[in-house]
Write a protein that holds these residues in place. Sequence first.
Motif, PDB file in Angstrom:
ATOM      1  N   UNK A   1       0.830  -1.210   0.000  1.00 55.13           N
ATOM      2  CA  UNK A   1       0.000   0.000   0.000  1.00 55.13           C
ATOM      3  C   UNK A   1       0.862   1.256   0.000  1.00 55.13           C
ATOM      4  N   UNK A   2       1.937   1.239   0.803  1.00 53.35           N
ATOM      5  CA  UNK A   2       2.821   2.405   0.891  1.00 53.35           C
ATOM      6  C   UNK A   2       3.563   2.626  -0.424  1.00 53.35           C
ATOM      7  N   UNK A   3       4.039   1.546  -1.034  1.00 59.76           N
ATOM      8  CA  UNK A   3       4.734   1.656  -2.325  1.00 59.76           C
ATOM      9  C   UNK A   3       3.798   2.179  -3.399  1.00 59.76           C
ATOM     10  N   UNK A   4       2.590   1.637  -3.430  1.00 60.01           N
ATOM     11  CA  UNK A   4       1.606   2.067  -4.414  1.00 60.01           C
ATOM     12  C   UNK A   4       1.235   3.536  -4.205  1.00 60.01           C
TER      13      UNK A   4
ATOM     14  N   UNK B   1       3.139   5.857  -2.953  1.00 55.21           N
ATOM     15  CA  UNK B   1       4.254   6.681  -3.434  1.00 55.21           C
ATOM     16  C   UNK B   1       4.225   6.860  -4.933  1.00 55.21           C
ATOM     17  N   UNK B   2       4.015   5.762  -5.652  1.00 54.14           N
ATOM     18  CA  UNK B   2       3.915   5.837  -7.109  1.00 54.14           C
ATOM     19  C   UNK B   2       2.745   6.720  -7.529  1.00 54.14           C
ATOM     20  N   UNK B   3       1.613   6.551  -6.860  1.00 54.83           N
ATOM     21  CA  UNK B   3       0.400   7.304  -7.202  1.00 54.83           C
ATOM     22  C   UNK B   3       0.589   8.794  -6.975  1.00 54.83           C
ATOM     23  N   UNK B   4       1.295   9.140  -5.886  1.00 55.42           N
ATOM     24  CA  UNK B   4       1.543  10.548  -5.572  1.00 55.42           C
ATOM     25  C   UNK B   4       2.418  11.190  -6.642  1.00 55.42           C
ATOM     26  N   UNK B   5       3.461  10.484  -7.061  1.00 56.43           N
ATOM     27  CA  UNK B   5       4.336  10.996  -8.121  1.00 56.43           C
ATOM     28  C   UNK B   5       3.560  11.166  -9.423  1.00 56.43           C
TER      29      UNK B   5
ATOM     30  N   UNK C   1      -5.182   5.167  -4.324  1.00 64.69           N
ATOM     31  CA  UNK C   1      -4.916   6.063  -5.460  1.00 64.69           C
ATOM     32  C   UNK C   1      -5.729   7.351  -5.332  1.00 64.69           C
ATOM     33  N   UNK C   2      -6.968   7.230  -4.884  1.00 66.75           N
ATOM     34  CA  UNK C   2      -7.824   8.409  -4.711  1.00 66.75           C
ATOM     35  C   UNK C   2      -7.269   9.328  -3.626  1.00 66.75           C
ATOM     36  N   UNK C   3      -6.814   8.753  -2.521  1.00 65.02           N
ATOM     37  CA  UNK C   3      -6.215   9.562  -1.445  1.00 65.02           C
ATOM     38  C   UNK C   3      -4.987  10.315  -1.970  1.00 65.02           C
ATOM     39  N   UNK C   4      -4.134   9.607  -2.716  1.00 66.19           N
ATOM     40  CA  UNK C   4      -2.939  10.239  -3.286  1.00 66.19           C
ATOM     41  C   UNK C   4      -3.331  11.343  -4.266  1.00 66.19           C
ATOM     42  N   UNK C   5      -4.388  11.105  -5.033  1.00 66.14           N
ATOM     43  CA  UNK C   5      -4.861  12.097  -6.003  1.00 66.14           C
ATOM     44  C   UNK C   5      -5.362  13.352  -5.310  1.00 66.14           C
TER      45      UNK C   5
END
Length: 208
Positions: free
Chosen positions: A7-10, A12-16, A156-160
Amino acid sequence: MLSFQTALTFFGFSLVLGLSPGPDNIFVLMQSATQGRKAGMLVVLGLCTGLVVHTLAIALGLAAVFAASAMAFLILKVLGAAYLAYLAWGAFWAPVSEDTSITATQLQTRQLYLRGVIMNLTNPKVVFFFLAFLPQFVSADRGSVAMQLIELGAVFIVATIIAFGSISYFAATAGQRLRSSARAQRWMNRTAAVVFAGLAVKLALSQR
């Protein structure tokens, strides 16, 4: 269920990815700069609502059916391009005012939210992106694949929200002074129109 590390890795990718230049965050940037921070966040919420739909479609297997249909891709692409062209026309002819106490954000709360929803749902590239990106972080050993996809969609939504919210905040701050000038408002509206038109052309010419 996803592991914490996955979840943490995903995330990070999503935030970038959320901070990397793309149609959605450029759309948020222009809306925030021309109409204010609240407008930008309403668009962000609309975009994330669209992501909820895409996440459920992936989890239920509907996205794979859509991806296999050339006609469905074409229809969504045309609708999305037409909508962006409509927004470009509206931005180009948008009225300007020296009075910033009454903003388009206050007058068009529902419309701004729907802009984000429509922008996301009529972009067929989102479906292909989710189909290619999310399954890479799924493991059959961790239980229900559908549930893992839903969890990834939520991450992904949280990162977005974080990435696009940051863009909205800074764009609105930069545009605040400009919105106090009628000439600057007109310039920003023309710029937004060009950006929306460019996004419409890019989407119309996109291939599966």
